[in-house]
Scaffold this active site. Structure first.
Site, PDB file in Angstrom:
ATOM      1  N   ARG A   1       0.814  -1.218   0.000  1.00 48.65           N
ATOM      2  CA  ARG A   1       0.000   0.000   0.000  1.00 48.65           C
ATOM      3  C   ARG A   1       0.849   1.270   0.000  1.00 48.65           C
ATOM      4  O   ARG A   1       0.394   2.319  -0.438  1.00 48.65           O
ATOM      5  CB  ARG A   1      -0.937  -0.008   1.209  1.00 48.65           C
TER       6      ARG A   1
ATOM      7  N   ASP B   1       3.684 -17.106  19.316  1.00 45.43           N
ATOM      8  CA  ASP B   1       4.830 -16.611  18.555  1.00 45.43           C
ATOM      9  C   ASP B   1       5.744 -17.738  18.091  1.00 45.43           C
ATOM     10  O   ASP B   1       6.131 -17.781  16.919  1.00 45.43           O
ATOM     11  CB  ASP B   1       5.623 -15.612  19.405  1.00 45.43           C
TER      12      ASP B   1
ATOM     13  N   HIS C   1       6.801 -23.111  15.379  1.00 44.05           N
ATOM     14  CA  HIS C   1       8.196 -23.494  15.205  1.00 44.05           C
ATOM     15  C   HIS C   1       8.625 -24.662  16.097  1.00 44.05           C
ATOM     16  O   HIS C   1       9.162 -25.668  15.623  1.00 44.05           O
ATOM     17  CB  HIS C   1       9.116 -22.304  15.516  1.00 44.05           C
TER      18      HIS C   1
ATOM     19  N   LYS D   1      11.756 -15.145  26.617  1.00 47.91           N
ATOM     20  CA  LYS D   1      12.516 -13.944  26.289  1.00 47.91           C
ATOM     21  C   LYS D   1      13.032 -13.310  27.574  1.00 47.91           C
ATOM     22  O   LYS D   1      12.477 -13.525  28.647  1.00 47.91           O
ATOM     23  CB  LYS D   1      11.629 -12.947  25.538  1.00 47.91           C
TER      24      LYS D   1
ATOM     25  N   ARG E   1      16.874 -31.730  22.973  1.00 45.48           N
ATOM     26  CA  ARG E   1      17.691 -32.551  23.864  1.00 45.48           C
ATOM     27  C   ARG E   1      16.971 -33.863  24.154  1.00 45.48           C
ATOM     28  O   ARG E   1      15.844 -33.870  24.652  1.00 45.48           O
ATOM     29  CB  ARG E   1      17.952 -31.771  25.154  1.00 45.48           C
TER      30      ARG E   1
ATOM     31  N   ARG F   1      21.775 -28.718  18.500  1.00 47.72           N
ATOM     32  CA  ARG F   1      21.743 -27.255  18.630  1.00 47.72           C
ATOM     33  C   ARG F   1      21.458 -26.620  17.267  1.00 47.72           C
ATOM     34  O   ARG F   1      22.187 -26.837  16.305  1.00 47.72           O
ATOM     35  CB  ARG F   1      23.074 -26.766  19.197  1.00 47.72           C
TER      36      ARG F   1
END
EC number: 1.1.1.49
Length: 475
Positions: A42, A233, A238, A332, A342, A365
């Site tokens: 836009r 979130d 995820h 956070k 793990r 990791r």
């Protein structure tokens, strides 16, 4: 001829993720030579201003071909088009602009529409694309970004609306974590190594964990986070996706359809999360007072009950996992910054080394530096008979120094270009994942987030009790 049309082209996600990924694919020649990229939003921007948005987060690196010259050439293929998201005439104009460079027959052209937009715009925009910018005989694909919905009801409505105009084959729903190379390799670690599969079950595994920790807060994202919270979130999408790849039964093949079927089967084995199996937290200002608390951020309500931390247990009815603690934690404003899975194996009872009091642990990791580590035990060298812990590890950058490890968005966009769904999520996965968490999305009343200071090691103190009740330790 390939045309990639990015909706929301002036936004943060497109600037930081989409355009850098497209440039990387251009440099690696994954995007064909005959292509165009059209940015649509836009915002009324000049082409020069739009070009600056495209290049703002693209690093120059001559060692991998990402030179300034290459970037200049890439930008020559880019055109910015301002327009609305709800007027047919805007999409008719867009269609005409796309068609200007499509000199080949329709059967030799592909259009990919990438919606980097809020979910409430998916349905109207996708419908207008289908009716006004979808030529007959042309391959046309639709990519939609997360989040798909706010809960099960809204997700179901969005998916139903999309399916009215777009087939599953032509729709690509992004969870970019699936493009992370380490996560993409989980199934190979499990099923390509004969030593793991026989012991990958409740008889030998003590717990399965996915830990996502960030040492920064929500600065600059307060308004967004107020509408999301930590569970929406990263957890529902995820982290659950990563966990699913750890726990699925072995697919028949590497085909997306077979992998998705096994993922859905595992997700359907999970009970909805109960209030007793989750702890929420919200960070307050740091102990030294230098970092503001969540409620002090711009865009955040003074009495906000949005969570910035959670720890939860999932319970599966799958024979492989029944009775085994499956834990996800995310937060956070903690004291460390990493993302890993793990697998803790059960201690061996008795035997010739009864004093060994720690378990074998497999650590996968994802970041900040990808590695695989197996924690075990050996005899200390010398005359001693003492058993000591050791870690065997493979660090990706060191193990593959000459390999370009693609970033997540490069992988998912490349898949869409090639019509592959390997690194995308299905409608069944979206719906089932929301069902798992629907009962604990409301973080008020009994589920109000507990306070913890920014920089905390473990979030709210209740986290330690949560882990202790499950015979686990926070570390």
């Amino acid at each position: 001829m390939l045309s990639i049309i990015v909706f929301g082209a002036s936004g943060d996600l497109a600037t930081k993720m989409t355009f850098p990924a497209l440039f990387a694919l251009y440099v690696r020649k994954i995007i064909p030579e005959d292509f165009q990229i059209i940015g649509y939003a836009r915002s009324k921007l000049s082409q020069e201003a739009a070009n600056k948005i495209v290049t703002a987060h693209i690093p120059i690196d001559d060692t991998v071909g990402a030179s300034q010259k290459a970037l200049n050439t890439f930008v020559e293929h880019y055109k910015y088009v301002p327009g609305t998201y709800d007027k047919p005439e805007s999409f008719e104009m867009l269609n005409s602009i796309i068609a200007e460079k499509e000199t080949a027959p329709a059967s030799e052209c592909t259009r990919i529409f990438y919606l980097v937009l809020p979910p409430h715009l998916f349905a109207p925009v996708s419908e207008l694309i289908k009716s006004k910018a979808h030529p007959n005989g042309m391959v046309t694909r639709l990519i939609v970004e997360k989040p798909i919905g706010f809960d099960y009801k809204s997700a179901d409505a969005i998916l139903s609306d999309l399916s009215k105009h777009w087939s599953a084959k032509d729709t690509f729903k992004v969870d970019h974590f699936l493009g992370e190379d380490m996560i993409d390799g989980f199934t190979a670690i499990r099923f390509a190594n004969s030593m793991f599969e026989p012991i990958w079950n409740r008889e030998h595994i003590e717990s399965v964990r996915v830990d996502f920790r960030e040492d920064f807060g929500c600065e600059g994202r307060g308004g967004y986070f107020e509408g999301a919270g930590i569970l929406r979130d990263v957890v529902q999408n995820h982290l659950l996706q990563l966990l699913t790849l750890l726990c699925i039964e072995e697919p028949k093949s590497q085909d997306a359809e077979d992998i998705i079927k096994c993922k859905v089967d595992f997700l359907k084995s999970l009970h909805p999360v109960s209030k007793e199996d989750i702890v929420y937290g919200q960070y307050t200002k740091s102990a030294n007072g230098k970092v503001p608390g969540y409620r002090e951020l711009d865009g955040v309500a003074d009495d906000s009950e949005v969570s910035t931390f959670c720890a939860l247990q999932l319970r599966s009815e799958a024979p492989r996992w029944k009775g085994i603690p499956i834990i996800i934690s995310a937060g956070k404003g903690l004291d460390r910054d990493y993302f890993e899975a793990r697998i803790t194996f059960k201690r061996r009872e008795g035997g010739m080394f009864p004093t060994v009091d720690s378990s074998n642990v497999l650590v996968l990791r994802v970041y900040p530096k990808e590695f695989i580590a197996l924690k075990g035990h050996i005899k200390q060298p010398g005359f001693s008979r003492q058993i000591v812990p050791v870690t065997l590890d493979v660090k990706y950058p060191e193990a593959f120094p000459d390999t370009w490890i693609h970033k997540a968005y490069e992988v998912v966009i490349a898949d869409a270009i090639n019509g592959k769904h390997t690194h995308f999520i299905s409608d069944d996965e979206v719906r089932t994942s929301w069902k798992i968490f629907d009962d604990v999305l409301d973080t008020t009343g009994d589920l109000s987030p507990l306070p913890y200071a920014f920089g905390s090691h473990h979030g709210p103190d209740a986290t330690l009790e949560f882990f202790k009740k499950r015979n686990l330790e926070w570390d």
